[in-house]
Each structure stands twice: as C-alpha cells, then as structure tokens.
Motif scaffolding. Structure first.
Motif, PDB file in Angstrom:
ATOM      1  N   UNK A 252      10.644   7.423  13.652  1.00 48.01           N
ATOM      2  CA  UNK A 252       9.396   7.366  12.897  1.00 48.01           C
ATOM      3  C   UNK A 252       8.282   8.102  13.625  1.00 48.01           C
ATOM      4  N   UNK A 253       8.277   8.036  14.958  1.00 51.08           N
ATOM      5  CA  UNK A 253       7.272   8.770  15.737  1.00 51.08           C
ATOM      6  C   UNK A 253       7.342  10.262  15.423  1.00 51.08           C
ATOM      7  N   UNK A 254       8.545  10.826  15.472  1.00 56.97           N
ATOM      8  CA  UNK A 254       8.690  12.270  15.262  1.00 56.97           C
ATOM      9  C   UNK A 254       8.393  12.649  13.815  1.00 56.97           C
ATOM     10  N   UNK A 255       8.748  11.775  12.877  1.00 51.47           N
ATOM     11  CA  UNK A 255       8.427  12.048  11.481  1.00 51.47           C
ATOM     12  C   UNK A 255       6.915  12.037  11.257  1.00 51.47           C
ATOM     13  N   UNK A 256       6.236  11.073  11.886  1.00 54.00           N
ATOM     14  CA  UNK A 256       4.785  11.027  11.753  1.00 54.00           C
ATOM     15  C   UNK A 256       4.121  12.201  12.450  1.00 54.00           C
ATOM     16  N   UNK A 257       4.726  12.677  13.534  1.00 52.65           N
ATOM     17  CA  UNK A 257       4.214  13.887  14.190  1.00 52.65           C
ATOM     18  C   UNK A 257       4.312  15.073  13.236  1.00 52.65           C
ATOM     19  N   UNK A 258       5.461  15.201  12.556  1.00 55.64           N
ATOM     20  CA  UNK A 258       5.632  16.267  11.571  1.00 55.64           C
ATOM     21  C   UNK A 258       4.612  16.110  10.454  1.00 55.64           C
ATOM     22  N   UNK A 259       4.411  14.864  10.014  1.00 58.41           N
ATOM     23  CA  UNK A 259       3.522  14.588   8.885  1.00 58.41           C
ATOM     24  C   UNK A 259       2.069  14.899   9.223  1.00 58.41           C
ATOM     25  N   UNK A 260       1.635  14.560  10.443  1.00 55.55           N
ATOM     26  CA  UNK A 260       0.225  14.674  10.793  1.00 55.55           C
ATOM     27  C   UNK A 260      -0.140  16.004  11.445  1.00 55.55           C
ATOM     28  N   UNK A 261       0.855  16.800  11.868  1.00 57.28           N
ATOM     29  CA  UNK A 261       0.535  18.081  12.500  1.00 57.28           C
ATOM     30  C   UNK A 261       1.227  19.257  11.826  1.00 57.28           C
ATOM     31  N   UNK A 262       2.542  19.172  11.617  1.00 57.63           N
ATOM     32  CA  UNK A 262       3.272  20.320  11.086  1.00 57.63           C
ATOM     33  C   UNK A 262       2.994  20.524   9.599  1.00 57.63           C
TER      34      UNK A 262
ATOM     35  N   UNK B   2       8.836  13.840   3.705  1.00 62.32           N
ATOM     36  CA  UNK B   2       8.665  13.167   4.996  1.00 62.32           C
ATOM     37  C   UNK B   2       8.474  11.675   4.810  1.00 62.32           C
ATOM     38  N   UNK B   3       7.625  11.296   3.840  1.00 69.75           N
ATOM     39  CA  UNK B   3       7.326   9.881   3.625  1.00 69.75           C
ATOM     40  C   UNK B   3       8.555   9.117   3.144  1.00 69.75           C
ATOM     41  N   UNK B   4       9.333   9.728   2.250  1.00 70.29           N
ATOM     42  CA  UNK B   4      10.518   9.044   1.730  1.00 70.29           C
ATOM     43  C   UNK B   4      11.551   8.845   2.830  1.00 70.29           C
TER      44      UNK B   4
ATOM     45  N   UNK C  72       0.814  -1.204   0.000  1.00 72.60           N
ATOM     46  CA  UNK C  72       0.000   0.000   0.000  1.00 72.60           C
ATOM     47  C   UNK C  72       0.849   1.255   0.000  1.00 72.60           C
ATOM     48  N   UNK C  73       1.930   1.238   0.801  1.00 71.90           N
ATOM     49  CA  UNK C  73       2.818   2.399   0.844  1.00 71.90           C
ATOM     50  C   UNK C  73       3.466   2.644  -0.512  1.00 71.90           C
ATOM     51  N   UNK C  74       3.893   1.569  -1.165  1.00 71.89           N
ATOM     52  CA  UNK C  74       4.523   1.711  -2.488  1.00 71.89           C
ATOM     53  C   UNK C  74       3.508   2.220  -3.507  1.00 71.89           C
ATOM     54  N   UNK C  75       2.289   1.665  -3.469  1.00 68.11           N
ATOM     55  CA  UNK C  75       1.289   2.030  -4.479  1.00 68.11           C
ATOM     56  C   UNK C  75       0.817   3.474  -4.347  1.00 68.11           C
ATOM     57  N   UNK C  76       0.710   3.978  -3.109  1.00 69.12           N
ATOM     58  CA  UNK C  76       0.206   5.341  -2.935  1.00 69.12           C
ATOM     59  C   UNK C  76       1.324   6.370  -2.807  1.00 69.12           C
ATOM     60  N   UNK C  77       2.569   5.913  -2.763  1.00 71.19           N
ATOM     61  CA  UNK C  77       3.690   6.852  -2.723  1.00 71.19           C
ATOM     62  C   UNK C  77       4.433   6.885  -4.046  1.00 71.19           C
ATOM     63  N   UNK C  78       4.916   5.727  -4.485  1.00 66.56           N
ATOM     64  CA  UNK C  78       5.734   5.674  -5.703  1.00 66.56           C
ATOM     65  C   UNK C  78       4.894   6.024  -6.935  1.00 66.56           C
ATOM     66  N   UNK C  79       3.716   5.402  -7.061  1.00 65.51           N
ATOM     67  CA  UNK C  79       2.868   5.667  -8.227  1.00 65.51           C
ATOM     68  C   UNK C  79       2.463   7.125  -8.347  1.00 65.51           C
ATOM     69  N   UNK C  80       1.809   7.685  -7.338  1.00 61.42           N
ATOM     70  CA  UNK C  80       1.426   9.108  -7.407  1.00 61.42           C
ATOM     71  C   UNK C  80       2.623  10.046  -7.548  1.00 61.42           C
ATOM     72  N   UNK C  81       3.710   9.764  -6.825  1.00 57.47           N
ATOM     73  CA  UNK C  81       4.872  10.645  -6.925  1.00 57.47           C
ATOM     74  C   UNK C  81       5.453  10.626  -8.343  1.00 57.47           C
ATOM     75  N   UNK C  82       5.473   9.451  -8.965  1.00 56.89           N
ATOM     76  CA  UNK C  82       5.952   9.359 -10.355  1.00 56.89           C
ATOM     77  C   UNK C  82       5.054  10.164 -11.285  1.00 56.89           C
ATOM     78  N   UNK C  83       3.744  10.108 -11.062  1.00 58.10           N
ATOM     79  CA  UNK C  83       2.814  10.881 -11.890  1.00 58.10           C
ATOM     80  C   UNK C  83       3.051  12.379 -11.730  1.00 58.10           C
ATOM     81  N   UNK C  84       3.308  12.812 -10.484  1.00 51.98           N
ATOM     82  CA  UNK C  84       3.574  14.232 -10.231  1.00 51.98           C
ATOM     83  C   UNK C  84       4.862  14.663 -10.916  1.00 51.98           C
ATOM     84  N   UNK C  85       5.906  13.833 -10.847  1.00 49.71           N
ATOM     85  CA  UNK C  85       7.186  14.156 -11.494  1.00 49.71           C
ATOM     86  C   UNK C  85       6.993  14.285 -13.002  1.00 49.71           C
TER      87      UNK C  85
END
Length: 329
Positions: free
Chosen positions: A289-299, A272-274, A220-233
């Motif tokens: 990972x906790x602090x990265x997810x904190x950045x991702x979900x709040x900052x 952040x995800x990469x 799921x992480x690969x499909x919603x990160x790599x695929x969409x990110x490639x489309x954006x690039x």
C-alpha cells in the motif's frame, strides 16, 4: 544511553509526549518510519524522488501556464484541466517534501499538528480529484452527445459552480474524518508506519477503539470511488454509443481523441485505487500500500500533464504558438 541505542529506539517509533496528569500522555510528535531500505538505496530514492517532484511541478505548471496564456484554451474542458493540475501539484507538495526530509534524516519527527494537517490535506485532494474526474467526464459527455447545446449547457456560470462544489465537498468530506480523528487519544511509543501521515496508519496508533473511524474511512472510500467511477462509466457508455453513430471516420477519430486523455487519467487514478483497496493480498499488504500510495501521490501527478500534452493536439498546438510568440519577441 549511547547514540546508537538512542537511534534504534527512535527508528522503532519515536514519540515525544507531554505529561498531562494521571499517568496519561498526549502525543506532540510522531516519527514517519517510511520505507525499510538501506542508506544507499535511500539516497538513490531521494535523488529519483527529487527529479520526479521537479518534473511534476514543471509539467503541471506548464499546463496551467498554457491554459492561462492561450485564449483558444479558455474553454470548460481546459478550465477543469487547470483544476486537475492544481490538485496534482498540491498532492505532490503535501507529501513529497516531508518524504525527502525523512529520507535524509530518518529520526526527524513531525509535529502532531503537522501530521494531522497533512492527513487532512491529502484527504481533501483525494476527494476533490475523484469529484473533478466525474465533472470532466460529464463535460466530455455533453461535448460529444449534445454538441449543438454544449455552449449553452456548459456555461461559465455552471463551470464555476461545479468547481466551487467539488472543492467544498472535498474539504467537507476530509473534515468529517478530521472531526472523528482529533478526539482520539494517542499515548503509545510508536511511529507512523508510512512515508506520510496516512489516516489508517495514524488510527493504528490510537489508544482507543477506532471502529467507527475505520467504518467511516471505508464508507468514504466507497462513496468517492464507487459512486464517481460508476458515473464515469455511464458517461462513457453514452459517449461510445454516440461515437458509433458518427458516420465519418474523421469525426470518430476526433471524438476519440477528445476523450482518450481523460480516459488515461481516469484509468491511472482509479486503477491504483482499486488495486489498493480490492486487489489481491499477498506478501506484506502494508508495504504494498505504501508503494501504491507513492505512485498515486507522485507518479500520477507527474504523468497527467504528459498524457494531456502528448495525446492532445490542442495542447501541443498551444505550446507551439507560445514558443513561436517567445521567439518572435
């Protein structure tokens, strides 16, 4: 048992279980272990997170208000931006209140149903934002590479269809993980080693083989990160080529300004995800990972409205018009 020893046992991993026979227990409550900080630092973190939470709600609420009040912002670009603001507010509301409660009272458990619901909502918003950023990049691609056909291609019918699609897909992808998670037995006296019910932290508590679940999380992480990110690039490669063909300097600056805000948001989200999934591993990866997810979900949700308000002339002009209208009234 003394109160102090009882508190220690809770902090080690508090789970209230219900006996269902044959020496098997079913989890009814978890304890979120959060961050390993001293009480003074926890109170400081509580104050900062309260402040950031308020800024997140006010900033994204202001973006929604401006888009709804100013007719000049009733365009596909700002239609999708309003959905981004909704996702950002939902991110914060899903994780921050529980985290604040946990900082004040670390031994307060969360129910099994509440924990699973939080996991499902977080996955829904994460998947939805990935797909939404792709749609926003496509909108910028059409605006810059096919400006004469923009109003025809990005019709309101298409915009609404795309919005419904990325929300439905976000819910569906989260449901896949939920369906695989619910049948797992949870029977050990352990706490969730996170500040919210993150799916990997929950799987670590299962009293069964979670190999399939872990594979699905990775897929799921690969499909919603790599695929969409490639489309954006790919979209921005076409956009860059189109901008380089523009003769006037003013046209180039205007084209870059329409994309810069979206690029900043994409950089924050995928950066952040990469780092979280493929970055270097040193020290304590789980704590990182906790602090990265904190950045991702709040900052990230707090910074997104700042990016769009500071780097976007249309949003700043809309704010000025609304303020002038209020003064005049």
């Amino acid at each position: 048992m003394t109160p102090s020893s009882s508190r220690v046992s809770l902090l080690q991993g508090y789970i209230i279980c219900r006996d269902i026979g044959d020496n098997v227990t079913s989890v009814t409550e978890f304890l979120l272990l959060g961050f390993p900080l001293c009480p003074r630092v926890q109170m400081l973190l509580f104050g900062l997170l309260c402040l950031f939470y308020v800024f997140t709600l006010l900033g994204n609420g202001a973006i929604l208000g401006l888009i709804s009040l100013d007719p000049r912002l009733h365009t596909p670009m700002y239609f999708f931006l309003s959905h981004l603001a909704i996702v950002d507010m939902s991110y914060a509301c899903n994780t921050v209140p529980r985290m604040l409660m946990n900082l004040l009272s670390p031994t307060t458990p969360i129910s099994f149903a509440g924990c699973i619901t939080q996991t499902f909502l977080f996955l829904t918003f994460a998947h939805t934002e990935c797909l939404l950023l792709v749609v926003m990049s496509y909108d910028r691609y059409v605006a810059i590479c096919h400006p004469l056909q923009y109003s025809t291609i990005m019709s309101w019918r298409l915009c609404i269809t795309l919005a419904v699609t990325f929300w439905i897909l976000g819910v569906f992808l989260a449901l896949v993980h939920l369906v695989l998670l619910l049948p797992l037995p949870f029977c050990g006296p352990q706490g969730v080693n996170h500040f919210f019910c993150e799916i990997i932290a929950i799987l670590e508590l299962a009293c069964a083989d979670t190999h399939i679940n872990e594979i699905m999380v990775l897929a799921g992480a690969v499909s919603v990160l790599v695929g969409p990110f490639s489309s954006i690039v790919i979209s921005y490669i076409h956009i860059l080529c189109a901008i380089l063909r523009i003769q006037s300097g003013e046209g180039c600056r205007k084209a870059f300004s329409t994309c810069s805000s979206h690029l900043c948001v994409v950089g924050l989200f995928y950066g952040t995800a990469i780092i979280m999934y493929v970055g270097p591993r040193y020290g304590n990866p789980k704590e990182q990972k906790k602090y990265l997810l904190l950045f991702h979900s709040l900052f990230n949700p707090m910074l997104n409205p700042l990016i769009y308000s500071l780097r976007n002339k249309e949003v700043k002009n809309a704010l000025k018009r609304v303020l002038r209208r209020d003064r005049a009234s």
